[in-house]
Design a protein around this motif. Structure first.
Motif, PDB file in Angstrom:
ATOM      1  N   PHE A   1       1.398   5.324   0.527  1.00  0.00           N
ATOM      2  CA  PHE A   1       0.888   6.466   1.297  1.00  0.00           C
ATOM      3  C   PHE A   1       1.953   7.553   1.216  1.00  0.00           C
ATOM      4  O   PHE A   1       3.016   7.435   1.835  1.00  0.00           O
ATOM      5  CB  PHE A   1       0.649   6.021   2.745  1.00  0.00           C
TER       6      PHE A   1
ATOM      7  N   LEU B   1      -3.225   4.217  -1.710  1.00  0.00           N
ATOM      8  CA  LEU B   1      -4.122   4.651  -0.645  1.00  0.00           C
ATOM      9  C   LEU B   1      -4.297   6.164  -0.645  1.00  0.00           C
ATOM     10  O   LEU B   1      -5.415   6.679  -0.692  1.00  0.00           O
ATOM     11  CB  LEU B   1      -3.584   4.174   0.707  1.00  0.00           C
TER      12      LEU B   1
ATOM     13  N   VAL C   1       0.850  -1.188   0.000  1.00  0.00           N
ATOM     14  CA  VAL C   1       0.000   0.000   0.000  1.00  0.00           C
ATOM     15  C   VAL C   1       0.888   1.242   0.000  1.00  0.00           C
ATOM     16  O   VAL C   1       1.868   1.317   0.754  1.00  0.00           O
ATOM     17  CB  VAL C   1      -0.924   0.001   1.238  1.00  0.00           C
TER      18      VAL C   1
ATOM     19  N   TYR D   1      -6.171   5.174   8.464  1.00  0.00           N
ATOM     20  CA  TYR D   1      -6.360   4.502   7.178  1.00  0.00           C
ATOM     21  C   TYR D   1      -5.789   3.086   7.177  1.00  0.00           C
ATOM     22  O   TYR D   1      -6.342   2.183   6.541  1.00  0.00           O
ATOM     23  CB  TYR D   1      -5.715   5.321   6.063  1.00  0.00           C
TER      24      TYR D   1
ATOM     25  N   PHE E   1      -6.755  -2.337   6.572  1.00  0.00           N
ATOM     26  CA  PHE E   1      -6.022  -3.356   5.828  1.00  0.00           C
ATOM     27  C   PHE E   1      -5.677  -4.547   6.716  1.00  0.00           C
ATOM     28  O   PHE E   1      -5.504  -4.409   7.925  1.00  0.00           O
ATOM     29  CB  PHE E   1      -4.751  -2.750   5.230  1.00  0.00           C
TER      30      PHE E   1
END
Length: 241
Positions: A5, A34, A3, A53, A57
């Protein structure tokens, strides 16, 4: 799963280059973009957004996290193991809230280095390859430090400030809604706002605050822009009473 970020944005080539490295190093691995609009250089905003956030996951997800105005300096590159997930990025405070909220976290300084290491793009040359190794089940050369550095250690558990404004004009704060009274009123820019459950609970055009889908306090206007209506910008303080 890997992911991303970052504060890279989507108008330049940075995100695409991260994808290219991951595709070579971990072909077939799912990659999720993300957020690439963390406010530019705002490590503290990223530190409060990331835990909210990341909670969506599963365990063993690997996050590449880059809000790194000190890239190429003496700040250490680290891997953080927290909440059963891996976070790869700079030790500049970005992981401070994650580590604080997981007392069993483990931190490692990344000792592995690639043949090519740009002074200004550690996201591509260092963090992405390390994340790919972790996603493949490999552990890169690293030193077990146990703890992160002190950057961000003075930040409060809840940040009563607007972290960012999304494209709807909603203002996301660094306060978890569960930490305040359900009857609390929020003041921003000398305007006092009531709490609502969701947008349709107030008339069109009315401002309010609510617990957003990630558990943070957010300021919004039903079918409008809170940023425009209340002249809100990232960094504005909020008061809860």
């Amino acid at each position: 799963m890997i992911v991303l970020f970052t504060d890279y944005g989507l108008t330049d080539s940075y995100v695409g280059q991260l994808h290219a490295v991951i595709a070579r190093a971990a072909p077939g691995e799912a990659v999720i973009d993300l957020l690439h609009h963390v406010p530019n250089h705002d490590i503290r905003a990223g530190a409060y957004l990331l835990p909210a956030y990341a909670a969506e996951f599963p365990e063993e997800t690997v996050f590449i996290c880059v809000v790194d105005p000190g890239v190429g300096s003496s700040r250490a590159p680290v891997m953080l193991r927290a909440f059963g997930q891996w976070f790869v990025g700079p030790d500049n405070g970005l992981f401070q809230l994650l580590a604080r909220r997981d007392v069993d976290h483990q931190a490692y300084i990344i000792d592995w280095r690639p043949e090519r290491l740009s002074h200004s793009f550690h996201g591509r040359d260092l963090f992405a390859p390390v994340a790919a190794m972790l996603a493949r089940g490999e552990f890169p050369q690293a030193s077990d430090t146990g703890l992160l550095g002190s950057a961000g250690s003075e930040w409060p558990d809840e940040l009563a400030q607007v972290l960012m404004v999304d494209h709807f004009g909603n203002a996301i704060t660094g306060v978890r809604a569960q930490t305040v009274s359900p009857d609390a009123r929020l003041t921003v820019n000398q305007t006092v706002l009531p709490r609502a459950r969701t947008f349709s609970d107030v008339p069109i055009g009315e401002a309010f605050w609510y617990e957003n889908a990630n558990g943070l306090i957010e300021i919004a206007v039903n079918q409008g822009s809170a940023a425009e209506k209340l002249a809100i910008r990232a960094g504005d303080p909020v008061e809860l009473s």
